[in-house]
Design a protein around this motif. Sequence first.
Motif, PDB file in Angstrom:
ATOM      1  N   ASN A   1      -3.841  12.763   2.360  1.00  0.00           N
ATOM      2  CA  ASN A   1      -5.257  12.429   2.383  1.00  0.00           C
ATOM      3  C   ASN A   1      -5.814  12.121   0.995  1.00  0.00           C
ATOM      4  OD1 ASN A   1      -6.043  12.610   5.197  1.00  0.00           O
ATOM      5  ND2 ASN A   1      -5.668  14.801   5.042  1.00  0.00           N
ATOM      6  N   LEU A   2      -5.487  12.951   0.016  1.00  0.00           N
ATOM      7  CA  LEU A   2      -6.022  12.747  -1.333  1.00  0.00           C
ATOM      8  C   LEU A   2      -5.461  11.469  -1.953  1.00  0.00           C
ATOM      9  CD1 LEU A   2      -7.882  13.711  -3.559  1.00  0.00           C
ATOM     10  CD2 LEU A   2      -6.044  15.219  -4.375  1.00  0.00           C
ATOM     11  N   ALA A   3      -4.190  11.198  -1.737  1.00  0.00           N
ATOM     12  CA  ALA A   3      -3.603   9.959  -2.243  1.00  0.00           C
ATOM     13  C   ALA A   3      -4.273   8.746  -1.602  1.00  0.00           C
ATOM     14  CB  ALA A   3      -2.092   9.943  -1.986  1.00  0.00           C
ATOM     15  N   CYS A   4      -4.583   8.839  -0.310  1.00  0.00           N
ATOM     16  CA  CYS A   4      -5.304   7.749   0.378  1.00  0.00           C
ATOM     17  C   CYS A   4      -6.667   7.524  -0.261  1.00  0.00           C
ATOM     18  CB  CYS A   4      -5.463   8.065   1.865  1.00  0.00           C
ATOM     19  SG  CYS A   4      -3.932   7.977   2.813  1.00  0.00           S
TER      20      CYS A   4
ATOM     21  N   ALA B   1       3.075   6.407  -5.311  1.00  0.00           N
ATOM     22  CA  ALA B   1       2.803   6.596  -6.742  1.00  0.00           C
ATOM     23  C   ALA B   1       1.653   7.584  -6.942  1.00  0.00           C
ATOM     24  CB  ALA B   1       2.493   5.258  -7.407  1.00  0.00           C
ATOM     25  N   PHE B   2       0.619   7.464  -6.122  1.00  0.00           N
ATOM     26  CA  PHE B   2      -0.507   8.398  -6.226  1.00  0.00           C
ATOM     27  C   PHE B   2      -0.117   9.803  -5.794  1.00  0.00           C
ATOM     28  CE2 PHE B   2      -3.224   4.712  -6.806  1.00  0.00           C
ATOM     29  CZ  PHE B   2      -4.134   5.221  -7.715  1.00  0.00           C
ATOM     30  N   ALA B   3       0.668   9.915  -4.743  1.00  0.00           N
ATOM     31  CA  ALA B   3       1.105  11.242  -4.287  1.00  0.00           C
ATOM     32  C   ALA B   3       1.899  11.942  -5.389  1.00  0.00           C
ATOM     33  CB  ALA B   3       1.939  11.105  -3.018  1.00  0.00           C
ATOM     34  N   ARG B   4       2.744  11.178  -6.071  1.00  0.00           N
ATOM     35  CA  ARG B   4       3.537  11.745  -7.171  1.00  0.00           C
ATOM     36  C   ARG B   4       2.623  12.283  -8.279  1.00  0.00           C
ATOM     37  NH1 ARG B   4       6.774   7.710  -7.729  1.00  0.00           N
ATOM     38  NH2 ARG B   4       5.469   6.577  -9.190  1.00  0.00           N
ATOM     39  N   GLU B   5       1.589  11.514  -8.644  1.00  0.00           N
ATOM     40  CA  GLU B   5       0.666  11.951  -9.704  1.00  0.00           C
ATOM     41  C   GLU B   5      -0.142  13.180  -9.287  1.00  0.00           C
ATOM     42  OE1 GLU B   5       0.522  11.127 -12.831  1.00  0.00           O
ATOM     43  OE2 GLU B   5       2.136   9.707 -12.437  1.00  0.00           O
TER      44      GLU B   5
ATOM     45  N   TYR C   1       0.833  -1.205   0.000  1.00  0.00           N
ATOM     46  CA  TYR C   1       0.000   0.000   0.000  1.00  0.00           C
ATOM     47  C   TYR C   1       0.870   1.258   0.000  1.00  0.00           C
ATOM     48  CZ  TYR C   1      -3.892  -3.093   1.439  1.00  0.00           C
ATOM     49  OH  TYR C   1      -4.836  -4.090   1.531  1.00  0.00           O
ATOM     50  N   SER C   2       2.007   1.216   0.696  1.00  0.00           N
ATOM     51  CA  SER C   2       2.877   2.395   0.714  1.00  0.00           C
ATOM     52  C   SER C   2       3.474   2.663  -0.665  1.00  0.00           C
ATOM     53  CB  SER C   2       3.975   2.249   1.775  1.00  0.00           C
ATOM     54  OG  SER C   2       4.913   1.272   1.413  1.00  0.00           O
ATOM     55  N   ILE C   3       3.722   1.612  -1.436  1.00  0.00           N
ATOM     56  CA  ILE C   3       4.200   1.773  -2.813  1.00  0.00           C
ATOM     57  C   ILE C   3       3.129   2.502  -3.631  1.00  0.00           C
ATOM     58  CG2 ILE C   3       4.872   0.545  -4.933  1.00  0.00           C
ATOM     59  CD1 ILE C   3       6.932   0.148  -2.728  1.00  0.00           C
ATOM     60  N   LEU C   4       1.885   2.041  -3.520  1.00  0.00           N
ATOM     61  CA  LEU C   4       0.787   2.693  -4.239  1.00  0.00           C
ATOM     62  C   LEU C   4       0.597   4.131  -3.779  1.00  0.00           C
ATOM     63  CD1 LEU C   4      -1.991  -0.065  -4.312  1.00  0.00           C
ATOM     64  CD2 LEU C   4      -0.516   0.660  -6.197  1.00  0.00           C
ATOM     65  N   LEU C   5       0.643   4.336  -2.471  1.00  0.00           N
ATOM     66  CA  LEU C   5       0.434   5.667  -1.914  1.00  0.00           C
ATOM     67  C   LEU C   5       1.439   6.664  -2.472  1.00  0.00           C
ATOM     68  CD1 LEU C   5      -1.334   7.211   0.150  1.00  0.00           C
ATOM     69  CD2 LEU C   5       0.417   6.683   1.860  1.00  0.00           C
TER      70      LEU C   5
END
Length: 193
Positions: A113-116, A87-91, A81-85
């Motif tokens: 919060n938004l990445a979550c 990646a989303f934060a970067r986007e 999940y931290s890997i995904l988090l």
Amino acid sequence: IKGYVWTNIVSDKIKKQSELLNTIGYKTESDLLKGYILNMLFMDCNNREGHAAKVYFNALFGMTFTRTADCPENAALNYGYSILLSAFAREIVASGYITQLGLFHDNMFNELNLACDLMEPFRILVDRQVYKMNLQEFGKEEKIELVDILNHSVYIDGNQEYVSKAIRIYSKSIFDALNENDVSQIRFYKNEL
């Protein structure tokens, strides 16, 4: 619009959980999750996501499993999940948005919060991988296997893409939906066409 986007995100997450359970032979539990989607209220104010999680994780990892247990499965899930988090934060940042301002998540101590919020439907990719791993321990090799999830393929918007690119397409579609007040803009991934 934030509420409608969040409701769609949570519905898609539960749908993907249901699909995974059905794929691995838990039809009864899969059908139960489908029912939760049908009974979901706006912003999931009746907590169908929480009920689905209990059924889902107990089917995947056993009736005694809890997400707070100190076990290899939870270590792997948290790592994935931290890997995904990240990646989303970067986007989110690359798109000019603020990671602290979520759709649903609003913890003042959480800078992501938004990445979550956005990552929710993608968690199932980690869940599926951890389930397949049948872990006895969680070490370097297992971590490498989870990082590689970003290189797996999914279908999104009619094309086969790497998960890393699907995250970009999906995130942009969420921002488009918010900016245009139109949830039909959201592009969720599929495991197959």
